[in-house]
Design an enzyme around this catalytic site. Structure first.
Site, PDB file in Angstrom:
ATOM      1  CB  THR A  51      -0.920   0.037   1.245  1.00 24.85           C
ATOM      2  OG1 THR A  51      -0.076   0.076   2.420  1.00 24.85           O
ATOM      3  CG2 THR A  51      -1.823  -1.178   1.300  1.00 24.85           C
TER       4      THR A  51
ATOM      5  CB  ALA B 106      -1.864  -4.362   4.404  1.00 27.50           C
TER       6      ALA B 106
ATOM      7  N   PRO C 119      -2.978  -3.941  10.077  1.00 34.36           N
ATOM      8  CG  PRO C 119      -3.201  -5.192  12.028  1.00 34.36           C
ATOM      9  CD  PRO C 119      -2.180  -4.466  11.209  1.00 34.36           C
TER      10      PRO C 119
ATOM     11  N   PRO D 218      -8.954   2.570  13.753  1.00 36.61           N
ATOM     12  CG  PRO D 218     -10.234   2.791  15.688  1.00 36.61           C
ATOM     13  CD  PRO D 218      -9.171   1.932  15.061  1.00 36.61           C
TER      14      PRO D 218
ATOM     15  N   PRO E  97      12.248   3.115   7.506  1.00 33.85           N
ATOM     16  CG  PRO E  97      10.770   4.643   8.461  1.00 33.85           C
ATOM     17  CD  PRO E  97      11.190   4.076   7.169  1.00 33.85           C
TER      18      PRO E  97
ATOM     19  CE  LYS F 129      16.730   0.225   1.358  1.00 33.33           C
ATOM     20  NZ  LYS F 129      16.194   0.573   0.027  1.00 33.33           N
TER      21      LYS F 129
HETATM   22  C1  LIG Z   1      15.877  13.713  -2.855  1.00 34.51           C
HETATM   23  C2  LIG Z   1      16.182  13.232  -1.502  1.00 34.51           C
HETATM   24  O1  LIG Z   1      16.175  11.780  -1.497  1.00 34.51           O
HETATM   25  C3  LIG Z   1      15.015  11.172  -1.138  1.00 34.51           C
HETATM   26  O2  LIG Z   1      14.026  11.788  -0.844  1.00 34.51           O
HETATM   27  C4  LIG Z   1      15.031   9.699  -1.125  1.00 34.51           C
HETATM   28  C5  LIG Z   1      13.998   8.992  -1.902  1.00 34.51           C
HETATM   29  C6  LIG Z   1      15.455   9.014  -2.326  1.00 34.51           C
HETATM   30  C7  LIG Z   1      16.178   7.728  -2.302  1.00 34.51           C
HETATM   31  C8  LIG Z   1      16.211   6.909  -1.172  1.00 34.51           C
HETATM   32  C9  LIG Z   1      16.890   5.685  -1.247  1.00 34.51           C
HETATM   33  C10 LIG Z   1      17.527   5.310  -2.408  1.00 34.51           C
HETATM   34  O3  LIG Z   1      18.200   4.132  -2.513  1.00 34.51           O
HETATM   35  C11 LIG Z   1      17.479   6.156  -3.520  1.00 34.51           C
HETATM   36  O4  LIG Z   1      18.122   5.718  -4.657  1.00 34.51           O
HETATM   37  C12 LIG Z   1      18.154   6.599  -5.782  1.00 34.51           C
HETATM   38  C13 LIG Z   1      16.812   7.361  -3.473  1.00 34.51           C
END
Ligand SMILES: CCOC(=O)[C@H]1C[C@@H]1c1ccc(O)c(OC)c1
Length: 318
Positions: free
Chosen positions: A15, A37, A39, A42, A90, A136
């Site tokens: 989502t 997803a 739950p 409200p 997060p 990651k």
């Molecule tokens: C412009 C400032 O950067 C972001 O808002 C985050 C969403 C961008 C992002 C976050 C994680 C990434 O791996 C990535 O790869 C291009 C890009």
């Protein structure tokens, strides 16, 4: 292949921003599609509630639960073949619960953890973003240690996301911000193509235990080239304000979270040109060469879409 023979796909984060594109692509390819997803409560937004209804109207099966509900996740995993995680930053460490459940279920043919951006095993960034990428990397190492068949996808810059971020078509403005000289190039992939390539990649034996990079030759552009294309299409010319590298580095050190992370993303992408400046490893694959018949959306075409109906802007969380 008829629908019964198609791999069943379970999507975590379905989502979310990229999730809605991914669910649509999975359904369009004829895969029985499941979405895990949170739950409905409200506090759930009307947008999310409507998304659930929209998904169910297209045949998606929604399972509501929390990532810590191990038995529930094992039970749903035993009904599917492929797992795609699109959980935002997060929640990146929480994917360990998905890995643990996949190990117990024992039947998953392929797991795609939440990647889709930069290729963090080939690149490094300034500290605030580097710390996010370390999370990651930990998940990747846990996947490899578990023996689960995987594919890591690096789709580089999300096309609509970054056209909105850099060009701000929804605002009345005379100025565009350019990070660094504006000459460093970056690869862009329209979100719909990220999803369409990813469903192919997830089902392709050639990409098992591989890194797949989405880096289409026509979509590798600099900020200056992007702005120039947009100015020609709109007939509107902008004042260019450059943020020098040293100022952007300072911002990564002084801004509070998550703006410091965003500054370090911008520094790596558009000042250092990280994404355009590395060669694929011998074990890596590139999407447009894997699927040469797939007509991806060029940035020039995406800008034509932006002229008439720019997608809603979004801002990633960290
Ligand atoms: C412009 C400032 O950067 C972001 O808002 C985050 C969403 C961008 C992002 C976050 C994680 C990434 O791996 C990535 O790869 C291009 C890009």
């Amino acid at each position: 292949m008829d629908r019964e023979a198609k791999n069943k796909i379970l999507i975590f984060g379905g989502t979310g921003y990229l999730g809605t594109y991914m669910v649509k692509a999975s359904i369009n390819f004829g895969h029985p599609t499941f979405v895990f997803a949170r739950p409905i409560t409200p506090q759930t937004t009307l947008n999310k509630i409507n998304l659930h209804k929209e998904f169910e109207s297209t045949g998606v099966t929604i399972i509501q639960g929390e990532l810590k509900e191990h038995e529930k996740i094992v039970a749903i995993l035993r009904q599917v073949d492929i797992v795609i995680s699109l959980l935002p930053f997060p929640q990146v460490p929480d994917q360990i619960h998905i890995i643990e459940a996949i190990k117990v279920a024992g039947n998953i043919k392929r797991f795609l953890p939440s990647e889709f951006g930069v290729e963090e095993d080939r690149l490094s960034f300034l500290p605030p973003f580097e710390a996010c990428l370390d999370e990651k990397r930990k998940i990747r190492r846990a996947v490899e240690a578990s023996g689960i068949p995987y594919t890591y996808v690096s789709a580089n810059c999300f096309g609509a996301y970054f056209l909105n971020y850099l060009l701000r078509p929804h605002e009345q403005h005379e100025v565009v911000i350019i990070y660094g000289s504006g000459e460093a190039k970056a690869p862009f992939t329209y979100e719909e193509d990220i999803a369409n390539y990813t469903i192919r990649v997830a089902n392709d034996p050639r990409t098992c235990n591989k890194i797949v990079i989405y880096k289409m030759q026509k979509n590798i552009l600099s900020q200056i080239e992007l702005i120039s294309l947009w100015e020609k299409k709109t007939g509107k010319y902008f004042k260019k304000v450059h943020v020098p590298e040293e100022e952007l580095v300072k911002l990564t050190e002084t801004l509070s979270f998550p703006d410091n992370v965003r500054a370090s993303v911008l520094h790596g992408l558009f000042v250092k040109g990280n994404l355009a400046n590395y060669e694929l490893g011998e074990n890596d694959r590139e999407a447009s060469s894997l699927y040469p018949d797939y007509k991806y959306t060029t940035i020039d075409q995406l800008l034509d879409v932006f002229l008439v109906d720019p997608p809603k802007p979004a801002l990633a969380t960290f």
